[in-house]
Write a protein that holds these residues in place. Sequence first.
Motif, mmCIF file in Angstrom:
data_model
loop_
_atom_site.group_PDB
_atom_site.id
_atom_site.type_symbol
_atom_site.label_atom_id
_atom_site.label_comp_id
_atom_site.label_asym_id
_atom_site.label_seq_id
_atom_site.Cartn_x
_atom_site.Cartn_y
_atom_site.Cartn_z
ATOM 1 N N UNK A 26 0.962 -10.907 2.843
ATOM 2 C CA UNK A 26 0.104 -9.727 2.978
ATOM 3 C C UNK A 26 0.651 -8.587 2.124
ATOM 4 N N UNK A 27 -0.261 -7.713 1.707
ATOM 5 C CA UNK A 27 0.100 -6.570 0.885
ATOM 6 C C UNK A 27 -0.149 -5.279 1.650
ATOM 7 N N UNK A 28 0.685 -4.293 1.371
ATOM 8 C CA UNK A 28 0.476 -2.972 1.966
ATOM 9 C C UNK A 28 -0.704 -2.290 1.283
ATOM 10 N N UNK A 29 -1.084 -1.146 1.793
ATOM 11 C CA UNK A 29 -2.201 -0.412 1.199
ATOM 12 C C UNK A 29 -1.845 0.122 -0.186
ATOM 13 N N UNK A 30 -0.575 0.122 -0.532
ATOM 14 C CA UNK A 30 -0.149 0.562 -1.866
ATOM 15 C C UNK A 30 0.062 -0.618 -2.818
ATOM 16 N N UNK A 31 -0.189 -1.842 -2.333
ATOM 17 C CA UNK A 31 -0.080 -3.012 -3.189
ATOM 18 C C UNK A 31 1.271 -3.693 -3.188
ATOM 19 N N UNK A 32 2.180 -3.271 -2.327
ATOM 20 C CA UNK A 32 3.502 -3.880 -2.214
ATOM 21 C C UNK A 32 3.464 -4.954 -1.127
ATOM 22 N N UNK A 33 4.111 -6.083 -1.376
ATOM 23 C CA UNK A 33 4.164 -7.102 -0.328
ATOM 24 C C UNK A 33 4.901 -6.549 0.883
ATOM 25 N N UNK A 34 4.369 -6.829 2.061
ATOM 26 C CA UNK A 34 5.027 -6.354 3.276
ATOM 27 C C UNK A 34 6.128 -7.321 3.681
ATOM 28 N N UNK A 35 7.078 -6.823 4.436
ATOM 29 C CA UNK A 35 8.140 -7.673 4.971
ATOM 30 C C UNK A 35 7.775 -8.108 6.390
#
Length: 195
Positions: A26-35
Amino acid sequence: MSPSDLQGCLTFIREAERLKSVLRSAYSSTGRQESTAEHTWRLCLLAMVFESEWKELDALKILKLCVLHDLGEALHGDVPAVLQHQAPNKSAQERADLQTLMRTLPYELSSAFMALWEEYENAASPEARIVKGLDKLETILQHNQGDNPADFDYAFNLEYGNKYMGAHPLLQQIRALVDADTAQRGSKPPAPPQS
């Protein structure tokens, strides 16, 4: 607590830090993969926000289940939801990894943690079934909120975790709202490539 038990607990906490670096699909709303740790944090937040809806249940146990449910992923990582059907040994691997992580904890504590993890894994209590449902909902919420790749499969969300929504009427209400978001998100054309 004895000095050796204290040291064992600190060793466990240090080892558990690895969960912060385990990336999910999954990706955060800023486009970074979440941990996985970030997923766990928001799962706990979901449980706290809706705590008043399941007053008959043990709220502390719900939070403990949330905190422990993916801890075993600290060693061998996450299996993306869309690929879990291809990982028949996922549960056994996470269990073994959790046991490895907890090897320095006092026996009573590691036994209690393992019992909670097993309870979650087997959806063996009303609290565990609530957490199972919330876990799936948090994943779908993140899928819908994330700045995902253009080929992201939103249709997957519409089926994912449905079997856990019957644990409580509130889960069904949330699911209906989340499914509406999924349908809207999935119907949007892909964003044009950036130059």
